[in-house]
Design a protein around this motif. Sequence first.
Motif, PDB file in Angstrom:
ATOM      1  N   UNK A 137       0.846  -1.195   0.000  1.00 57.36           N
ATOM      2  CA  UNK A 137       0.000   0.000   0.000  1.00 57.36           C
ATOM      3  C   UNK A 137       0.876   1.238   0.000  1.00 57.36           C
ATOM      4  N   UNK A 138       0.441   2.263  -0.736  1.00 53.37           N
ATOM      5  CA  UNK A 138       1.217   3.500  -0.842  1.00 53.37           C
ATOM      6  C   UNK A 138       0.974   4.434   0.325  1.00 53.37           C
ATOM      7  N   UNK A 139       1.106   3.926   1.535  1.00 51.88           N
ATOM      8  CA  UNK A 139       0.803   4.713   2.737  1.00 51.88           C
ATOM      9  C   UNK A 139       1.712   5.911   2.958  1.00 51.88           C
ATOM     10  N   UNK A 192      12.989   6.173  -5.257  1.00 59.24           N
ATOM     11  CA  UNK A 192      11.548   5.929  -5.236  1.00 59.24           C
ATOM     12  C   UNK A 192      11.028   5.615  -6.638  1.00 59.24           C
ATOM     13  N   UNK A 193       9.804   5.069  -6.674  1.00 61.61           N
ATOM     14  CA  UNK A 193       9.181   4.629  -7.913  1.00 61.61           C
ATOM     15  C   UNK A 193       7.764   5.201  -8.007  1.00 61.61           C
ATOM     16  N   UNK A 194       7.103   5.077  -9.166  1.00 56.73           N
ATOM     17  CA  UNK A 194       5.798   5.721  -9.340  1.00 56.73           C
ATOM     18  C   UNK A 194       4.756   5.374  -8.288  1.00 56.73           C
ATOM     19  N   UNK A 195       4.768   4.151  -7.744  1.00 55.57           N
ATOM     20  CA  UNK A 195       3.731   3.770  -6.766  1.00 55.57           C
ATOM     21  C   UNK A 195       4.200   3.880  -5.321  1.00 55.57           C
ATOM     22  N   UNK A 196       5.429   4.332  -5.095  1.00 57.74           N
ATOM     23  CA  UNK A 196       5.961   4.354  -3.730  1.00 57.74           C
ATOM     24  C   UNK A 196       5.109   5.225  -2.811  1.00 57.74           C
ATOM     25  N   UNK A 197       4.676   6.382  -3.303  1.00 59.93           N
ATOM     26  CA  UNK A 197       3.901   7.306  -2.470  1.00 59.93           C
ATOM     27  C   UNK A 197       2.486   7.495  -3.002  1.00 59.93           C
ATOM     28  N   UNK A 198       1.924   6.482  -3.591  1.00 61.05           N
ATOM     29  CA  UNK A 198       0.623   6.641  -4.237  1.00 61.05           C
ATOM     30  C   UNK A 198      -0.345   5.549  -3.812  1.00 61.05           C
ATOM     31  N   UNK A 199      -1.453   5.946  -3.216  1.00 60.06           N
ATOM     32  CA  UNK A 199      -2.499   5.003  -2.851  1.00 60.06           C
ATOM     33  C   UNK A 199      -3.342   4.653  -4.078  1.00 60.06           C
ATOM     34  N   UNK A 200      -4.016   3.503  -4.019  1.00 56.80           N
ATOM     35  CA  UNK A 200      -4.964   3.127  -5.062  1.00 56.80           C
ATOM     36  C   UNK A 200      -4.343   2.665  -6.351  1.00 56.80           C
ATOM     37  N   UNK A 201      -3.089   2.253  -6.333  1.00 58.52           N
ATOM     38  CA  UNK A 201      -2.453   1.777  -7.561  1.00 58.52           C
ATOM     39  C   UNK A 201      -2.885   0.350  -7.870  1.00 58.52           C
ATOM     40  N   UNK A 261       3.578  -2.424   4.874  1.00 56.58           N
ATOM     41  CA  UNK A 261       2.807  -3.552   4.350  1.00 56.58           C
ATOM     42  C   UNK A 261       1.547  -3.112   3.629  1.00 56.58           C
ATOM     43  N   UNK A 262       0.446  -3.820   3.873  1.00 53.94           N
ATOM     44  CA  UNK A 262      -0.816  -3.561   3.195  1.00 53.94           C
ATOM     45  C   UNK A 262      -1.749  -4.735   3.422  1.00 53.94           C
ATOM     46  N   UNK A 263      -2.672  -4.981   2.480  1.00 49.96           N
ATOM     47  CA  UNK A 263      -3.527  -6.160   2.657  1.00 49.96           C
ATOM     48  C   UNK A 263      -3.949  -6.825   1.357  1.00 49.96           C
ATOM     49  N   UNK A 264      -3.425  -6.382   0.203  1.00 52.50           N
ATOM     50  CA  UNK A 264      -3.823  -7.034  -1.050  1.00 52.50           C
ATOM     51  C   UNK A 264      -2.630  -7.400  -1.925  1.00 52.50           C
ATOM     52  N   UNK A 265      -1.465  -7.533  -1.321  1.00 50.41           N
ATOM     53  CA  UNK A 265      -0.270  -7.821  -2.111  1.00 50.41           C
ATOM     54  C   UNK A 265      -0.361  -9.166  -2.821  1.00 50.41           C
ATOM     55  N   UNK A 266      -1.217 -10.042  -2.338  1.00 54.78           N
ATOM     56  CA  UNK A 266      -1.386 -11.340  -3.004  1.00 54.78           C
ATOM     57  C   UNK A 266      -1.843 -11.153  -4.448  1.00 54.78           C
ATOM     58  N   UNK A 267      -2.517 -10.024  -4.739  1.00 53.00           N
ATOM     59  CA  UNK A 267      -2.980  -9.768  -6.107  1.00 53.00           C
ATOM     60  C   UNK A 267      -1.849  -9.308  -7.015  1.00 53.00           C
ATOM     61  N   UNK A 268      -0.709  -8.951  -6.438  1.00 56.54           N
ATOM     62  CA  UNK A 268       0.453  -8.548  -7.233  1.00 56.54           C
ATOM     63  C   UNK A 268       1.187  -9.766  -7.790  1.00 56.54           C
TER      64      UNK A 268
END
Length: 352
Positions: A27-29, A54-63, A89-96
């Motif tokens: 998650x881009x928290x 850093x990368x495009x999704x590092x600081x971005x939520x909803x990617x 962390x996060x909670x949907x990394x399994x979808x990656x």
Amino acid sequence: MITPTPTPSYPPKPSPGDRVAVVSPGAGLPELFPRPFELGLERLREEYGLVPVEYPTTRKMGTTPKERADDLHAAFADPDVKAVLTSIGGDDQITVLPFLDRELLRANPKPFFGLSDNTNVLAYLCNTGIVGYHGGTVMTALGRPGAMAPLTADSLRAALFTSGPYELRPAERFNDIDRDWADPATFAAEPPSVPGAGWTWVNADRVVEGRSWGGCLEIIGWLLMADREVPRDLSVFDGGVLFLETSEELPSGEEVFRTLRNMGERGLLRRFSALLTGRPKTWSLDRPNSPQEAARYAAGQREAVLRAMRTYAPDATIVFDVDLGHTDPQVVVPYGGVIRVDGPARRITVTY
């Protein structure tokens, strides 16, 4: 399920002055809570001498999962980047995971640091033949208010820069109470702490040395349900060291037992000769338990673990309250690497 590389290898280590990737595959928290993220980046630069990238999704939520996978590919493929650290962390990394390119990662092995939802990528890398590192996230370990906990800082430094054995030791004091990252006052003082009680050993009459596997128990349960990153041949775990810890969502003792029971029914638990359990998180902003409630919760989780292990792996050595996972201080544990659990000497040595 997949057939893994039998023996994961340790990737080359960075040196001070090197560039390291900072990614958010969970998650881009950092977008929502920049203070601990910026503090963590500052410490990477000033205390470890590394150059964060850093990368495009590092600081971005909803990617999207693919966007996050693309960032991981870019980080691993860049020859100037020598290690990959996660923001949190996060909670949907399994979808990656379905978007990851196993051959690209295998061809460009690098140390990867993360925990919690990052258990997904750690398991994936392990099955790709790369030893990863459970711990060392930028916002929690490096971005701790006040200063980094000495135990955390020393373990992370050793895991980042050295290769070989590193002896873990129990924390003399630990913190379990979070403070609001949105409140600037949170970062003006050291977190409160209480005395640690050391580790508790069960079946400590032997020495176990083997490859490690595990991570956040909730994520392991999800991987099992989705049938992802669990080897077909469970014999690869024979004689190994399982390590497990639970998150700030504070799963009930019964939920912990049921997950372990299903692992036992799957034939997993009996394969491991030792189990390291992280000190359970007993307090959260959503559940601010009193000291008495926290103690009851920790006791309930310990009993759940013992109940499952008595049924499915009664002879395994167990060590409770190791400082790994969602705890402060937090040691780094190799994922797919070697851990030595010396019961008679009451010592745990990891190989970074």
